[in-house]
Design an enzyme around this catalytic site. Structure first.
Site, mmCIF file in Angstrom:
data_model
loop_
_atom_site.group_PDB
_atom_site.id
_atom_site.type_symbol
_atom_site.label_atom_id
_atom_site.label_comp_id
_atom_site.label_asym_id
_atom_site.label_seq_id
_atom_site.Cartn_x
_atom_site.Cartn_y
_atom_site.Cartn_z
ATOM 1 N N GLY B 172 0.816 -1.266 -0.021
ATOM 2 C CA GLY B 172 -0.098 0.154 -0.046
ATOM 3 C C GLY B 172 0.729 1.285 0.065
ATOM 4 N N SER B 198 5.147 -10.798 -5.671
ATOM 5 C CA SER B 198 3.864 -10.487 -6.583
ATOM 6 C C SER B 198 4.111 -9.793 -7.508
ATOM 7 C CB SER B 198 2.864 -10.301 -5.655
ATOM 8 O OG SER B 198 2.906 -9.342 -4.952
ATOM 9 N N ALA B 200 2.033 -6.353 -9.308
ATOM 10 C CA ALA B 200 1.241 -5.469 -9.182
ATOM 11 C C ALA B 200 -0.254 -5.947 -9.585
ATOM 12 C CB ALA B 200 1.322 -3.982 -9.822
ATOM 13 N N ILE B 201 -1.140 -5.733 -8.490
ATOM 14 C CA ILE B 201 -2.877 -5.957 -9.020
ATOM 15 C C ILE B 201 -3.319 -4.545 -9.123
ATOM 16 C CG2 ILE B 201 -4.677 -7.054 -8.421
ATOM 17 C CD1 ILE B 201 -3.370 -9.187 -6.944
ATOM 18 N N SER B 203 -1.529 -1.658 -7.529
ATOM 19 C CA SER B 203 -0.742 -0.820 -7.351
ATOM 20 C C SER B 203 0.036 -0.592 -8.967
ATOM 21 C CB SER B 203 0.521 -1.203 -6.527
ATOM 22 O OG SER B 203 1.304 -2.313 -7.112
ATOM 23 N N THR B 207 7.051 -5.764 -6.785
ATOM 24 C CA THR B 207 8.489 -6.080 -6.793
ATOM 25 C C THR B 207 9.124 -6.937 -7.900
ATOM 26 O OG1 THR B 207 8.725 -6.277 -4.440
ATOM 27 C CG2 THR B 207 10.469 -7.433 -5.458
ATOM 28 N N ASP B 260 -10.855 -10.091 1.786
ATOM 29 C CA ASP B 260 -9.520 -10.266 2.468
ATOM 30 C C ASP B 260 -9.877 -10.576 4.209
ATOM 31 O OD1 ASP B 260 -7.911 -10.196 0.368
ATOM 32 O OD2 ASP B 260 -7.717 -8.013 0.805
ATOM 33 N N SER B 268 -2.449 -17.024 3.897
ATOM 34 C CA SER B 268 -2.056 -16.997 2.464
ATOM 35 C C SER B 268 -0.579 -16.391 2.522
ATOM 36 C CB SER B 268 -3.020 -15.887 1.686
ATOM 37 O OG SER B 268 -2.145 -15.218 0.805
ATOM 38 N N LYS B 292 -2.747 0.226 3.419
ATOM 39 C CA LYS B 292 -3.728 -0.790 3.573
ATOM 40 C C LYS B 292 -4.377 -0.698 5.099
ATOM 41 C CE LYS B 292 -3.001 -3.621 -0.369
ATOM 42 N NZ LYS B 292 -2.390 -5.000 -0.830
#
Lengths: 505, 505
Positions: B172, B198, B200-201, B203, B207, B260, B268, B292
């Site tokens: 976030g 991961s 970006a979804i 954002s 990384t 979430d 997770s 977040k």
């Protein structure tokens, strides 16, 4: 970013979602992934579709439509259609709020149902909504809003009558074919009763399945209106007409997990009644071990909710708690139940409990309609049946729906294979279990095979000797008969009272 | 009732569900409807598929396979496959119980995750489960079971090291590229840190997106093991390797509604750490208005849950609450963040807050690993950076993953179009908002366009005069630059402190 594509129709049908197929190169170009939403339009009418991807199945520049999608978009091969990526609808925020425990406003519920009808909500979003309603509940005001928005989502009947009558049964009782008796009684008394019924989902026969043995039941709104204006009644399948349309879409999600949040169940039932214009409705709530509602307390609470909600909706609702412990009629299965109904109308002394229950339910409607005074309804209903007027009315209904009003009882096809199971002991019938009976009849092939069924030769309390017939099972093949008897032997739904409960060695 | 069919493969891809297509005549014969489940097998390996129907698309006797389905079933054109209708899995009962407020047993959670992996659960069933967990919560024992079953659902890394280190950031915060600094510091100190990240979804850069500017990140398990055993570290994309496989399937359902549930979020994250074999993990929890996690209280509770859960899983977890109010680094966007990291490693004095945060995080890991004593980690990390050993280690990692270790900073492509926005007033920078900055950079084209990004010339607290540059935005086209600046002007994420708050007339 809108783009034009050439349409190609694909003969593939998935349940209830508009699927289109895009070449991956186009999808990448439009920044679309599998499962994304797009707005698709031929002229001005935009329809929400969900994207599947392909390397070769359609070339770049072409969009493939599954059956639901090309029907809704109204596109044919080689039509030019516009696609544009769609934002998520605002109603997703409302769903998230319900997950977090909020109470919906009337406008929010209408927007969710609108988006549902426009196919703007995915299964994931709808399931989250229904699950949160299941856990969080709906207030009375939310339930009223939901009922009204479900009514608004579909057609409504335009009938000449001001007073419109209806009945509904919560279900779960085998052989409970009261609708096919109550409807012609009420219409024979001159009242209007436009009855839409469901097909069986988990039971061996729904009213629509059984009525279909006598006449077509898949009728549209115009036909229903003209039939009811002419003969005062119909008994049709609700699935063929676009009343309370949102309900079918909700049931598709609720069915796999039997997710029946009370507020949604109430709204679903009353929306269907309101959509036909009903203002006097009886709700039959069978209570008992094998029925859907197990306890008196639960049933009373449900009845109170129905009555309250009716008040808010301007409907006169009478909820009736009925004995739902065991099968009501002797016949179980689409054709055999239709035959039983016609036998009762002809004055034969069969299924006395089914006959009596139907007379009592019809009696209450006759009283509500002011045909007779309080306490006189049941006898008035019996007089109508005995006079032959109800049989005459049923023939009118059958004829008006396109069936043969002179169909002879002997011509209703049952079986043709059968086996009669006899008692191996002497004793008294202690209990007959609804769910067990349903399972036997489904294994015989009902409801898909209309001729499959069961006839019970005994009732609870009857004394039987060794060798007395308990029931006869009917099916299309010997194999199906054997399969049904096998399930009977596993579940033993006809239970004898025993003196020695267990022998210990 | 099992039946044999001839297979036909169809180049159609839907997200995550195995679809097969049956001719309606076959479907009727097998009593199957659209959306029903069937077990499909070529040899002994049975795979659950969901049925679509067609009149003509495949003829009777043939079954069509969508891409996911033929990959899983391993069927090619004209293979003979067996189909049999499948009952619903028992885990549906467990889901219904969770809806009703029950607590799952360990065996139940494992069965749900097993059925999820076998594609035996539909989106409706999974959504109902996740929604009820969102509302009802998971106990600590349930969370432990869920973590373990997610680990069991995929591969695990086999590394030579006994002590394995890892870090995770809740996210976030814009420009928070600490991983690409912490990982080479830790590995330069001789510790093992196999980092999966991961993309970006929501954002502008994950990384994995940023690292991919320097080296390939889509590596399989064997490559990762051999790289980490050789150079002690990697920075790869978690999506290309089958670790904690169930997690991806759960995220597909959770993503559309940002569902979430805390227990599922914890499971997770820790399942991914456990699957790489990590036993010393720091969790970076940024706290602040634009992050977040908004409040200190919420962050402390989350940290406590992480630490507790780590104890139950035999992992040494250190949760760190960090300042998440504003962007940490000056660079935001995949390529520009990669450049910023390389500049810091080369000793340039840029993004001091990003550098300092990375040194502090790395310092704690060095202390946990026993490399230095308590309180000495941060300085040890700085010495390693200053010595050039960390840059050397980063080059080793880049080379091991298949990138060019000698890539020059000037060769990292950014833009090429850009615009520098200047201050229109004099004053002090009061606040820089993460979400606003993210939105500007996404509108410039990130993360799909890796060269899109933003460079902030100011930090919170800086004094600026009229005409001083605030930031530069980079994009592929003038249009994209304009679009990003437009979003900046709408949201004004760089806020000046004002003396006159409002002028009233």
């Amino acid at each position: 970013m809108e783009r034009k594509f050439k349409a190609r129709c694909i003969d593939l049908e998935t349940a209830g979602v508009n699927i289109i197929v895009l070449n991956k190169r186009d999808a990448e170009d439009m920044d679309l992934n599998a499962m994304d939403r797009v707005g698709v339009s031929v002229n001005d009418n935009e329809v929400m579709c969900v994207v599947d991807l392909t390397d070769t199945f359609v070339p770049p520049g072409t969009v493939g439509f599954f059956e639901e999608a090309y029907t809704q978009v109204n596109a044919c091969d080689d039509d030019i259609v516009s696609l544009r990526p769609k934002d998520k609808p605002q109603s997703i925020q409302f769903i998230k709020q319900k997950l977090n425990g909020a109470t919906h406003t009337d406008a929010e519920i209408h927007e969710i149902i609108d988006d549902l009808m426009k196919e703007e909500l995915t299964d994931v979003e709808l399931t989250a909504w229904i699950s949160s309603i299941y856990i969080r509940g709906l207030s009375k005001e939310e339930t009223v809003s939901l009922t009204k928005s479900i009514v608004d989502s579909g057609d409504t009947l335009n009938l000449h009558a001001n007073a419109v009558f209806d009945k509904h049964c919560i279900g779960g009782v085998a052989g409970n074919r009261t609708t096919m008796l109550v409807v012609p009684i009420i219409a024979a008394a001159g009242l209007t009763i436009p009855k839409t019924s469901s097909r069986a989902i988990t039971s061996p026969a729904g009213t629509a399945d059984s009525m279909e043995v006598l006449a077509p039941v898949s009728l549209g709104k115009d036909d229903i209106e003209s039939i009811v204006n002419r003969v005062k009644a119909c008994i049709v399948w609700g699935g063929a007409v676009n009343l309370a349309a949102a309900d079918d879409k909700l049931i598709r999600i609720r069915h796999p997990l039997s997710l029946d949040p009370r507020g949604m169940l109430l709204a679903s039932i009353l929306a269907k009644k309101k959509a036909v214009g009903a203002n006097h409705v009886i709700i039959d709530i069978p209570v008992g071990e094998g029925a859907k509602i197990k306890t008196r307390k639960e049933a009373e609470e449900l009845a109170r909710h129905f009555n309250d909600l009716g008040d808010s909706l301007g409907m006169n609702i009478h909820s009736l708690l009925t004995n739902g412990d065991h099968p009501i009629g002797a016949a179980v299965g689409p054709a055999i139940e239709a035959r039983e109904v016609m036998r009762i109308l002809k004055g034969e002394k069969v299924s006395p409990e089914l006959r009596e229950k139907s007379l009592q339910l019809a009696g209450i409607l006759l009283e509500l309609g002011g045909v007779v005074g309080e306490g006189k309804g049941r006898d008035a209903a019996m007089s109508l049946v005995d006079s032959g007027k109800v049989l005459e009315k049923m023939k009118q209904i059958i004829g008006a729906q396109g069936g043969d009003p002179e169909l002879r009882i002997e011509d209703i096809i049952i079986g043709p294979h059968s086996e009669t199971v006899k008692s191996e002991v002497s004793g008294r019938i202690e209990h007959i279990d609804n769910q067990g009976i349903s399972s036997v009849v489904r294994n015989a092939g009902a409801p898909v095979d209309k001729a499959a069924g069961m006839y019970l030769h005994v009732e609870e309390g009857d004394k039987v000797d060794v060798g007395d017939p308990l029931f006869t099972v009917y099916a299309r093949s010997e194999r199906k008969v054997d399969q049904a008897v096998e399930v009977y032997n596993e579940r033993k739904p006809v239970r004898m009272s025993r003196i020695i409960l267990e022998a210990l060695h």
